[in-house]
Design an enzyme around this catalytic site. Structure first.
Site, mmCIF file in Angstrom:
data_model
loop_
_atom_site.group_PDB
_atom_site.id
_atom_site.type_symbol
_atom_site.label_atom_id
_atom_site.label_comp_id
_atom_site.label_asym_id
_atom_site.label_seq_id
_atom_site.Cartn_x
_atom_site.Cartn_y
_atom_site.Cartn_z
ATOM 1 N N CYS A 1 -6.503 15.357 3.310
ATOM 2 C CA CYS A 1 -7.471 14.291 3.624
ATOM 3 C C CYS A 1 -8.267 14.591 4.891
ATOM 4 O O CYS A 1 -9.282 13.941 5.154
ATOM 5 C CB CYS A 1 -6.767 12.960 3.786
ATOM 6 N N HIS B 1 -10.732 7.571 7.812
ATOM 7 C CA HIS B 1 -10.223 7.946 6.495
ATOM 8 C C HIS B 1 -9.801 6.674 5.762
ATOM 9 O O HIS B 1 -9.122 5.812 6.327
ATOM 10 C CB HIS B 1 -9.040 8.900 6.666
ATOM 11 N N ASN C 1 -8.111 5.904 -1.917
ATOM 12 C CA ASN C 1 -8.058 7.105 -1.080
ATOM 13 C C ASN C 1 -8.552 8.298 -1.902
ATOM 14 O O ASN C 1 -7.897 8.693 -2.869
ATOM 15 C CB ASN C 1 -6.606 7.306 -0.615
HETATM 16 C C1 LIG Z 1 2.397 3.157 0.295
HETATM 17 C C2 LIG Z 1 2.252 1.896 1.108
HETATM 18 C C3 LIG Z 1 1.038 1.102 0.643
HETATM 19 C C4 LIG Z 1 3.492 1.033 0.866
HETATM 20 O O1 LIG Z 1 3.409 -0.122 1.657
HETATM 21 P P1 LIG Z 1 4.690 -0.596 2.513
HETATM 22 O O2 LIG Z 1 4.330 -1.840 3.176
HETATM 23 O O3 LIG Z 1 5.071 0.562 3.373
HETATM 24 O O4 LIG Z 1 5.685 -0.875 1.375
HETATM 25 P P2 LIG Z 1 7.196 -0.348 1.268
HETATM 26 O O5 LIG Z 1 7.232 1.124 1.188
HETATM 27 O O6 LIG Z 1 7.948 -1.051 2.357
HETATM 28 O O7 LIG Z 1 7.597 -0.925 -0.124
HETATM 29 C C5 LIG Z 1 7.912 -2.275 -0.227
HETATM 30 C C6 LIG Z 1 8.328 -2.552 -1.645
HETATM 31 O O8 LIG Z 1 7.188 -2.517 -2.503
HETATM 32 C C7 LIG Z 1 7.479 -1.747 -3.637
HETATM 33 N N1 LIG Z 1 6.255 -1.154 -4.136
HETATM 34 C C8 LIG Z 1 5.762 0.074 -3.892
HETATM 35 N N2 LIG Z 1 4.626 0.234 -4.575
HETATM 36 C C9 LIG Z 1 4.406 -0.901 -5.254
HETATM 37 C C10 LIG Z 1 3.402 -1.334 -6.113
HETATM 38 N N3 LIG Z 1 2.354 -0.546 -6.443
HETATM 39 N N4 LIG Z 1 3.469 -2.582 -6.625
HETATM 40 C C11 LIG Z 1 4.495 -3.386 -6.334
HETATM 41 N N5 LIG Z 1 5.491 -3.034 -5.518
HETATM 42 C C12 LIG Z 1 5.441 -1.803 -4.980
HETATM 43 C C13 LIG Z 1 8.473 -0.731 -3.169
HETATM 44 O O9 LIG Z 1 9.217 -0.234 -4.253
HETATM 45 C C14 LIG Z 1 9.329 -1.538 -2.208
HETATM 46 O O10 LIG Z 1 10.244 -2.253 -2.970
HETATM 47 P P3 LIG Z 1 11.778 -2.390 -2.484
HETATM 48 O O11 LIG Z 1 11.703 -3.088 -1.161
HETATM 49 O O12 LIG Z 1 12.402 -3.187 -3.562
HETATM 50 O O13 LIG Z 1 12.276 -0.988 -2.385
HETATM 51 C C15 LIG Z 1 2.129 2.199 2.609
HETATM 52 O O14 LIG Z 1 3.365 2.658 3.104
HETATM 53 C C16 LIG Z 1 1.079 3.222 2.918
HETATM 54 O O15 LIG Z 1 -0.090 2.982 2.723
HETATM 55 N N6 LIG Z 1 1.482 4.396 3.472
HETATM 56 C C17 LIG Z 1 0.556 5.401 3.811
HETATM 57 C C18 LIG Z 1 0.074 6.080 2.588
HETATM 58 C C19 LIG Z 1 -1.108 6.953 2.853
HETATM 59 O O16 LIG Z 1 -2.018 6.544 3.495
HETATM 60 N N7 LIG Z 1 -1.069 8.154 2.301
HETATM 61 C C20 LIG Z 1 -2.135 9.043 2.375
HETATM 62 C C21 LIG Z 1 -2.276 9.582 3.732
HETATM 63 S S1 LIG Z 1 -3.700 10.537 3.764
#
Ligand SMILES: CC(C)(COP(=O)(O)OP(=O)(O)OC[C@H]1O[C@@H](n2cnc3c(N)ncnc32)[C@H](O)[C@@H]1OP(=O)(O)O)[C@@H](O)C(=O)NCCC(=O)NCCS
Length: 345
Positions: free
Chosen positions: A132, A272, A302
Site C-alpha cells: 500500500c 492511505h 482499500n
Molecule cells: C480488520 C479490522 C477492520 C477489524 O476491526 P477490529 O475492530 O480490529 O475488529 P476485531 O479484530 O477486534 O474483531 C472483532 C470481531 O469482529 C469479527 N469480525 C471480523 N470481520 C468481520 C466482519 N466482516 N463482519 C462481522 N464481524 C467481523 C471478528 O471475528 C471478531 O469477532 P470475535 O470477537 O468473536 O472474535 C481492523 O482491525 C483493521 O482495519 N485493521 C487494519 C487493517 C488494514 O488497514 N489493513 C491494510 C493495511 S494497508
C-alpha cells in the site's frame, strides 16, 4: 560539487554540472472498474453486516474488476487520463513505474504490459512492490530520475486487482479491499517546488502481519498450496491497525519537520484509505482538522498501491487542491512499509 574530470571517458551527467531540478506532478488520472460490490451484497456472501463494516471500517462499497480486466488494463486507463491532463503524448514518456502487489503475472512486469498498451515505445518500464506504500515509494524513485536529469517524463502508477487475491470466504479480509488504479505524471515545471520531500520506511520483522504465503519461491503453487488457500492475502487486523497509526503519524510528522511546516500549513492531507478509524486516529494525532482530510474509502475500500493515487486524482478534480497549495500524502502497508510526502501543487 563536481567530480574531478578525467580525459579517459565522457560523463554524460557532467553536461549539467550535476545540478538537480525540481519535480512536479503535472497531471493525474484514475480508473476504477464499473462493478460496485456493496456491503449488502457481501452480507449474502459471508457472515457480516453493513452495520459492522460501516462502523468498523467506514467502507460502504468497493469496485471489482471484470474477469477479463487486469491490473495492466486499469493502469493503462489511469495513465492515459493522467497523460491527457498533463498534455503528454506516449512518445514523450521516458519511464513507467508501476507499484502493485497484484501484477498481471509474476513476470514480465506489469509496467512492460502497460508500456505496450499505451504505446509508450520509448519508455523504460519496471514494477516496484511496497504494497500500500507503493505510490509514495514510486514518486520518490521517479523523482530521482528527473532530478538527476536522466529522464524528463515519468509515469508513476499505483494499480491493483486485489479481488484476485482475496479469500471471498474470509469475512476478516474480504470486506476491506477493492480494485482500481491511479497515475501521476512527473516532470520538472520550472516555477514550482513540486515534491518537497518523501519519507520512506520499512520493518521486515513484521512481514507476516499482512502477506500472501503462496506463489513465490518460498511456496510455489501446488495442489496442496491451493487446497490450503495459501494464494490469498492474510492479515492480523488488530496488530496491523496499531502499527498503521503509529507509522503514518511518525512519517507525516517527519516529512513536515523536514520542510519546516506545521499541519495547519497543509491544505489537504491524503491518507492511505484503509480504514476510517485509522484515518481519524492519524488526523487527530497530527492535529489536522477533519476538513483537511480527504476520504473516499466509503466508495472504494482499500485499493493498496492505487489508494492515494485515486484519492489524489479525486481531490484535484473536485477542486480540493489548487496550484500552489501544500499537500501531504501519508501511507502504510504490508512489509511493513510506510511513507509520507509533502508536495507544493
Ligand atoms: C480488520 C479490522 C477492520 C477489524 O476491526 P477490529 O475492530 O480490529 O475488529 P476485531 O479484530 O477486534 O474483531 C472483532 C470481531 O469482529 C469479527 N469480525 C471480523 N470481520 C468481520 C466482519 N466482516 N463482519 C462481522 N464481524 C467481523 C471478528 O471475528 C471478531 O469477532 P470475535 O470477537 O468473536 O472474535 C481492523 O482491525 C483493521 O482495519 N485493521 C487494519 C487493517 C488494514 O488497514 N489493513 C491494510 C493495511 S494497508
Amino acid at each position: 560539487m563536481s567530480p574531478s574530470s578525467t580525459p579517459k571517458f565522457k560523463n554524460p551527467r557532467a553536461r549539467f554540472n550535476f545540478q538537480g531540478r525540481t519535480v512536479s506532478i503535472t497531471g493525474v488520472g484514475a480508473y476504477v472498474p464499473a462493478k460496485a460490490l456493496t456491503n449488502y451484497e457481501l452480507e449474502k456472501m459471508v457472515d457480516t453486516t453493513d452495520e459492522w463494516i460501516t462502523t468498523r471500517t467506514g467502507i460502504k462499497e468497493r469496485r471489482i474488476a471484470a474477469k477479463d480486466e487486469f491490473t495492466s488494463d486499469m493502469a493503462a486507463k489511469a495513465a492515459q487520463r493522467a497523460m491527457k491532463a498533463a498534455g503528454v503524448t506516449p512518445d514523450q514518456v521516458d519511464l513507467i513505474i508501476v507499484a502493485t502487489i497484484t501484477p498481471d503475472m509474476v513476470f514480465p512486469s506489469t509496467a512492460c504490459v502497460v508500456q505496450q498498451k499505451i504505446g509508450a515505445t520509448r519508455a523504460a518500464a519496471f514494477d516496484i512492490e511496497a504494497a500500500c506504500s507503493g505510490f509514495i515509494y514510486g514518486l520518490e524513485i521517479g523523482q530521482q530520475f528527473i532530478m538527476s536529469r536522466s529522464y524528463d517524463t515519468v509515469l508513476v502508477i499505483g494499480a491493483e486487482k486485489l479481488s484476485a487475491i482475496i479469500d471471498w470466504t474470509d469475512r476478516n479480509t474480504c470486506v476491506l479491499f477493492g480494485d482500481g488504479a491511479g497515475c501521476a505524471v512527473l516532470q520538472s515545471r520550472g516555477k514550482s517546488h513540486g515534491l518537497l520531500t518523501a519519507v520512506m520506511g520499512a520493518d521486515g520483522s513484521k512481514a507476516e502481519l499482512l502477506y500472501m504465503p503462496g506463489g513465490g519461491s518460498r511456496c510455489p503453487a501446488s495442489s496442496q498450496s491451493v487446497s490450503s488457500r495459501l494464494h490469498y492475502l492474510r492479515m492480523e487486523g488488530k496488530e496491523t491497525f496499531k502499527h498503521a497509526v503509529q507509522a503514518m503519524v511518525s512519517a507525516a510528522t517527519e516529512s513536515l519537520r523536514r520542510c519546516d511546516l506545521k499541519i495547519t500549513d497543509i491544505k489537504c492531507v491524503i491518507p492511505h484509505q484503509a480504514n476510517r478509524r485509522i484515518i481519524d486516529a492519524v488526523g487527530d494525532r497530527l492535529g489536522a482538522r477533519p476538513d483537511q482530510l480527504f476520504v473516499n474509502l466509503d466508495r472504494y475500500g482499500n485499493t493498496s498501491a492505487a489508494s492515494v493515487a485515486i484519492a489524489l486524482d479525486e481531490a484535484v478534480n473536485s477542486g480540493r487542491i489548487h496550484r500552489g497549495d501544500l499537500i501531504l500524502l501519508v501511507v502504510f502497508g504490508a512489509g511493513l512499509t510506510w511513507g509520507a510526502a509533502v508536495i507544493e501543487w
